[in-house]
Design an enzyme around this catalytic site. Structure first.
Site, PDB file in Angstrom:
ATOM      1  N   ALA A 160      -6.173   3.213  -1.824  1.00 37.98           N
ATOM      2  CA  ALA A 160      -6.252   3.866  -3.128  1.00 37.98           C
ATOM      3  C   ALA A 160      -5.649   5.255  -3.029  1.00 37.98           C
ATOM      4  O   ALA A 160      -6.119   6.099  -2.260  1.00 37.98           O
ATOM      5  CB  ALA A 160      -7.706   3.949  -3.588  1.00 37.98           C
ATOM      6  N   TYR A 188     -14.035   2.126 -10.435  1.00 36.32           N
ATOM      7  CA  TYR A 188     -13.254   3.345 -10.605  1.00 36.32           C
ATOM      8  C   TYR A 188     -12.789   3.465 -12.057  1.00 36.32           C
ATOM      9  O   TYR A 188     -13.153   2.649 -12.900  1.00 36.32           O
ATOM     10  CB  TYR A 188     -12.122   3.377  -9.572  1.00 36.32           C
ATOM     11  CG  TYR A 188     -12.679   3.398  -8.162  1.00 36.32           C
ATOM     12  CD1 TYR A 188     -13.597   4.374  -7.783  1.00 36.32           C
ATOM     13  CD2 TYR A 188     -12.338   2.426  -7.228  1.00 36.32           C
ATOM     14  CE1 TYR A 188     -14.151   4.388  -6.509  1.00 36.32           C
ATOM     15  CE2 TYR A 188     -12.887   2.428  -5.953  1.00 36.32           C
ATOM     16  CZ  TYR A 188     -13.790   3.408  -5.599  1.00 36.32           C
ATOM     17  OH  TYR A 188     -14.355   3.416  -4.348  1.00 36.32           O
ATOM     18  N   GLY A 216      -8.486  -7.669   4.193  1.00 33.81           N
ATOM     19  CA  GLY A 216      -8.664  -6.284   4.575  1.00 33.81           C
ATOM     20  C   GLY A 216      -9.233  -6.173   5.972  1.00 33.81           C
ATOM     21  O   GLY A 216      -8.528  -5.902   6.939  1.00 33.81           O
ATOM     22  N   ARG A 217     -10.522  -6.402   6.103  1.00 30.42           N
ATOM     23  CA  ARG A 217     -11.186  -6.150   7.385  1.00 30.42           C
ATOM     24  C   ARG A 217     -10.662  -7.039   8.506  1.00 30.42           C
ATOM     25  O   ARG A 217     -10.671  -6.633   9.673  1.00 30.42           O
ATOM     26  CB  ARG A 217     -12.696  -6.305   7.216  1.00 30.42           C
ATOM     27  CG  ARG A 217     -13.274  -5.254   6.285  1.00 30.42           C
ATOM     28  CD  ARG A 217     -14.766  -5.389   6.073  1.00 30.42           C
ATOM     29  NE  ARG A 217     -15.209  -4.492   5.015  1.00 30.42           N
ATOM     30  CZ  ARG A 217     -16.467  -4.334   4.639  1.00 30.42           C
ATOM     31  NH1 ARG A 217     -17.431  -5.022   5.241  1.00 30.42           N
ATOM     32  NH2 ARG A 217     -16.780  -3.497   3.665  1.00 30.42           N
TER      33      ARG A 217
END
Length: 357
Positions: A57, A181, A321-322
């Site tokens: 981000a 967000y 991602g992880r």
């Protein structure tokens, strides 16, 4: 060849496979500037065979950062700092992407590395946050409700960030409308209680996002535009997959190319059960309701699991991602797990280590 390892056409560019790197915050910047950590972190995934690598981000305004240690692209100096990182990703065969973001009421928070939680006071480098309505996220400071001039400034900032992103060499621009967000805060009735043109009906709540899509498309006519949605708030009366599908259709009509479906993040009382592939069903619902291309993300950890999601028609792309953090050569390993090691984009320097099956 398996679907996972086959090329994918994205807005006129060929991505070498369908296993991509999702944005992952690193909380490692100073004054919004990416640095050597970001360079090595992102380039390694391209060397590891990713089809596309999307940066964390990246704030379009200083007050849009999640923490004071977040990266940004609101200045030309930041644009120039991103350029060699982008070049490193591309030189290793992956398509470079950036996630453009504004954290809204979830901005100005402590980095997780500090051990603290909640909002950073002004005396410690924090700032006043903004949101659609003056409703705080649980445990955070109360935000200021944006007026129309403030909304216009945010739209302009996304457009300017898109211009800088393209100048830095990014080819994929992802708009962060998920995880609680700012753009997500406008979409959800749990955080948006406005009574003007930006609140109430779904069309009004989606107005800011659609204006941002317009601004980014105008600024970057040749870029691929992705929108990341939370497919559900996981809370009664909140955002859900049906609303996601409707707004995705509207965004596609304005020039968005692809939709990244995640979940949650808007409220602390969410109820979401995690587990292997736990968000895949949300992606599948949006894909089947709209016919639009989507990615699935969330505890996808092996080649066979990713391949099954694609062959079932639940998604067009796998974002992870992880698992990339655990194994920066995830795509090379996934190809071996699928019995196709030679189909992976092994760097010439590493070919001697490629398994023989």
């Amino acid at each position: 060849m398996s679907l996972l390892l086959s090329p994918y056409d994205l807005a006129g560019r060929t991505v070498r496979n369908r296993l991509w790197v999702a944005p992952m915050c690193q909380y490692s910047a100073t004054r919004g500037m990416p640095n050597d950590w970001h360079h090595v972190h992102l380039a390694q995934f391209a060397a590891g065979g990713a089809g596309a690598v999307i940066s964390e981000a990246t704030a379009v305004l200083p007050e849009g950062r999640i923490s004071p240690e977040d990266v940004g692209i609101w200045t030309d100096a930041q644009r120039d700092a991103w350029a060699p990182i982008v070049a490193a990703i591309r030189s290793r065969g992956a398509i470079p992407g950036i996630q453009l973001a504004h954290a809204g009421r979830k901005a100005s928070t402590w980095s997780p590395f500090t051990g603290a939680r909640g909002s950073v006071p002004a005396a410690d480098g924090g700032w006043q946050t903004v949101a659609p309505s003056a409703i705080a996220f649980e445990g955070y400071a109360e935000p200021t409700a944006l007026d129309e001039a403030g909304i216009d400034r945010i739209v302009a900032a996304f457009g300017a960030a898109a211009t800088r992103s393209v100048a830095a060499g990014f080819e994929i621009l992802e708009l962060h409308a998920a995880h609680g967000y700012l753009l997500h805060q406008f979409l959800s009735p749990l955080s948006n209680q406005r009574t003007d043109a930006y609140g109430g009906t779904l069309e009004n709540r989606a107005r800011l996002l659609l204006r941002v899509v317009d601004a980014v498309r105008s600024a970057a006519p040749d870029a691929a535009i992705l929108v990341r949605f939370s497919g559900t708030d996981g809370a009664e009366g909140g955002w859900d997959s049906a609303q996601t599908a409707t707004v995705a259709t509207w965004a596609a009509a304005r020039g968005a190319d692809f939709f990244d479906i995640s979940s949650g993040g808007l409220v602390a009382h969410q109820s979401i059960t995690t587990g292997p592939g736990y968000q895949v069903a949300l992606a599948a619902e949006v894909r089947r309701a709209t016919g639009l291309p989507v990615s699935a993300v969330g505890e996808i950890t092996s080649g066979p699991q990713a391949e099954q999601i694609l062959t079932a028609g639940d998604a067009d792309i796998i974002l992870a991602g992880r698992e990339w953090l655990r194994d920066p050569h995830f795509a090379l390993r996934a190809a071996t797990e699928l019995g196709e090691p030679a189909a992976a984009p092994w760097p010439p320097q590493y070919v001697r280590a490629r398994p023989r099956i």
